[in-house]
Design a protein around this motif. Structure first.
Motif, short mmCIF file in Angstrom:
data_model
loop_
_atom_site.label_atom_id
_atom_site.label_comp_id
_atom_site.label_asym_id
_atom_site.label_seq_id
_atom_site.Cartn_x
_atom_site.Cartn_y
_atom_site.Cartn_z
N LYS A 118 0.83 -1.21 0.00
CA LYS A 118 0.00 0.00 0.00
C LYS A 118 0.86 1.26 0.00
O LYS A 118 0.52 2.25 -0.64
N ASP A 119 1.97 1.21 0.72
CA ASP A 119 2.88 2.36 0.74
C ASP A 119 3.52 2.59 -0.62
O ASP A 119 3.68 3.72 -1.06
N PHE A 122 0.81 3.97 -2.93
CA PHE A 122 0.56 5.37 -2.58
C PHE A 122 1.66 6.27 -3.12
O PHE A 122 1.39 7.34 -3.68
N THR A 123 2.92 5.86 -2.95
CA THR A 123 4.05 6.67 -3.40
C THR A 123 3.96 6.97 -4.89
O THR A 123 4.11 8.12 -5.33
N ASN A 125 1.33 6.69 -6.93
CA ASN A 125 0.13 7.48 -7.27
C ASN A 125 0.33 8.95 -6.91
O ASN A 125 -0.09 9.84 -7.65
N GLU A 126 0.97 9.19 -5.78
CA GLU A 126 1.24 10.56 -5.35
C GLU A 126 2.24 11.23 -6.31
O GLU A 126 2.14 12.43 -6.59
N GLU A 173 2.36 5.86 3.47
CA GLU A 173 1.04 6.44 3.19
C GLU A 173 0.45 7.10 4.43
O GLU A 173 -0.09 8.21 4.36
#
Length: 543
Positions: A118-119, A122-123, A125-126, A173
């Motif tokens: 998930k991290d 998230f990275t 996508n960010e 995240e």
């Protein structure tokens, strides 16, 4: 109190302030712990304005280097090959649109939270929307399939996506805030940020949670010298163990230090505005086109007539290697694109056959009433670029070409780069950046995008670049990148084809390194000198 006494007191106060400021930057000089080390920022890139945040440029984007605080999915081995770091492996779908990456299950962030897929998702996508030089526009979505598997979906196949896996540091995240993360970064790298004295230094301490080999150096103090003279003074005053050597110091020796040289693909050269002046404007209203550099005979003659080896010895003091295409050292170079230079006779023939003749005896050729004169811009803060421009202009005189030099700031260079030649460099090993973005035609002439700064465009080359980007097989894509330099039909970004650049040399990175520091195996790229920081030791001390 009389005025003289007032001025004396004011002078004393100023002196004290200066001493305190210098001592603050160099305050680690009395630290006798052998496991503490002082260095200068990689690539002399300066202090990161937004802090130590990989999503706003720290460690990736403009220049790629070990971010210390964060880890990446892949890393480089001693031969420069990409191997697993946080990743355990990856697979690519047959259509090239889905990349499935396995993630280690034994990694904790510096705040003791467990890193999961998930991290990672998230990275990435960010990163698509972060205000940085990261180009993640082709990433449609990153999604965690489970705790240890992340799936990346691309809008179109991208053979260079491995470079994104290699260089983007992973952030948590749960604890990420784009406004504050840079000052208080949490990561899984070998170090944590202990202290940041803005304008002076940053202090990193070893991360007890780091999953890899534990570093010998438990503390790194990183200094941010703003000028070449400051970097030299840091070394001369024995205030750091590793200091990048500015070009002005390449002939100097400093007692107690060795000059260590690392090869780098830092290619430097001159752009040739590719379009003729037809009245076209940039998005900001500036001129586009140059009727001198827009003539292929001028571009080819300079590429053939310039003596690159002489420039390597005079400008770079021998700490560089000749480069003709800007990517000569890479796996995707094309030997068929390289020309024989230092051939003034051939250069003059090219010019004369195309109608560039000195009719009035002033030493400058003309064609259809246009003098062979153009301006070369360079950053006034960069001694290497100024020296390069100066030597090229002197050599060009022998060919009957007049180059006028102008040192200025980067905003001015960006506003005039489609009209005037400029000294640029590229340091990336990613073909998406140093070939695709550098040579693919632009939709518009924007001052905000300095890639392809001369407005080069060739539809045949565009087609090859697009094929290379969408090729799943790495060897096949490398072959296509090479073809773009010389297509075999007279087109290409190489000097024996369209010649949109005058590439000169790859400028090595040199460092003054204290005699007692062992930096281990050389890094795969010279500016990333802390790539293998966990291998570094001090040879005359023990923990």
């Amino acid at each position: 109190m009389d005025n003289k006494m007032k001025y004396f007191i004011v002078a004393i106060i100023v002196i004290v302030i200066v001493i305190v400021a210098v001592a603050s930057m160099l305050g680690t000089s009395n630290d006798d712990d052998p496991t503490h080390i002082v260095v200068t920022v990689p690539g002399l890139t300066g202090e990161p304005a937004t802090g130590f945040n990989p999503l706003t440029g720290w460690g990736c984007g403009h220049m790629n280097f070990n971010p210390l605080v964060q880890s990446t999915l892949l890393k480089s081995d001693k031969k420069g090959n990409f191997v697993n770091d946080l990743a355990t492996g990856y697979n690519i779908s047959s259509d090239g649109l889905k990349w499935t990456v396995g993630i280690r299950d034994d990694v904790k962030f510096s705040n003791n939270e467990t890193l999961t897929a998930k991290d990672v998702a998230f990275t990435f996508n960010e990163a698509r929307t972060s205000s940085s030089e990261l180009d993640m526009s082709n990433l449609k979505e990153a999604k965690a399939i489970d705790d240890n598997t992340v799936e990346f979906t691309l809008n179109s196949p991208q053979s260079t996506f491995t470079y994104d896996l290699r260089y983007i540091g992973i952030v948590p995240e749960k604890d990420y805030n784009n406004e504050t993360y840079g000052e208080n970064p949490i990561g899984t790298g070998p170090y944590v940020l202990k202290q940041w004295d803005k304008g002076q230094q940053a202090i990193f301490e070893a991360n007890d949670n780091y999953y890899g080999d534990k570093p010998y150096f438990t503390q790194i103090t990183m200094l941010f010298p703003e000028e070449d003279s400051a970097a030299m003074q840091i070394a001369k005053s024995n205030q750091a163990s590793v200091v990048q050597v500015p070009i002005s110091g390449l002939n100097e020796t400093i007692e107690g230090y060795n000059l260590v040289e690392f090869y780098s693909p830092r290619a430097q050269g001159l752009t040739f505005p590719y379009q003729n002046d037809t009245g076209v404007k940039t998005t900001g209203g500036n001129d586009v086109g140059n009727n001198v550099t827009g003539d292929i005979a001028i571009r080819k003659a300079l590429n053939v007539g310039i003596n690159r080896e002489e420039i390597v010895n005079s400008v770079y003091k021998g700490h560089a290697v000749v480069d003709y295409t800007g990517v000569d050292s890479h796996k995707y170079s094309n030997p068929n694109a390289i020309i024989k230079d230092n051939d003034k006779k051939e250069a003059k023939r090219i010019l004369e056959d195309d109608g560039w003749i000195d009719t009035d005896g002033d030493g400058i050729r003309e064609k259809n009433g246009t003098n062979a004169t153009f301006t070369v811009l360079y950053s006034s803060d960069d001694q290497a670029r100024q020296a390069l421009a100066t030597v090229v202009s002197e050599q060009a005189k022998d060919l009957g070409i007049n180059i006028e030099l102008e040192g200025t700031d980067w905003d001015t260079i960006y506003s005039r780069m489609y009209k005037d030649s400029a000294v640029f460099q590229q340091s990336s090993d990613n073909p998406y950046r140093n070939i695709y973005q550098q040579y693919h035609s632009k939709e518009n002439y924007s001052e905000d995008n300095y890639m392809n700064p001369n407005g080069y465009g060739n539809s045949e080359v565009d087609a090859i670049l697009e094929s290379a980007l969408r090729e799943n097989d790495v060897n096949a894509s490398n072959s296509l990148w090479a073809d773009a330099a010389n297509t075999g039909s007279g087109s290409g970004f190489g000097p024996n084809a369209d010649a949109p650049w005058l590439w000169i040399a790859d400028f090595d990175y040199c460092y003054f390194v204290k005699n007692d520091i062992d930096m281990g195996a050389p890094p795969s790229v010279g500016h990333d000198y802390m790539q293998n920081i966990c291998e570094w030791t001090r040879t005359n001390s023990t923990k």
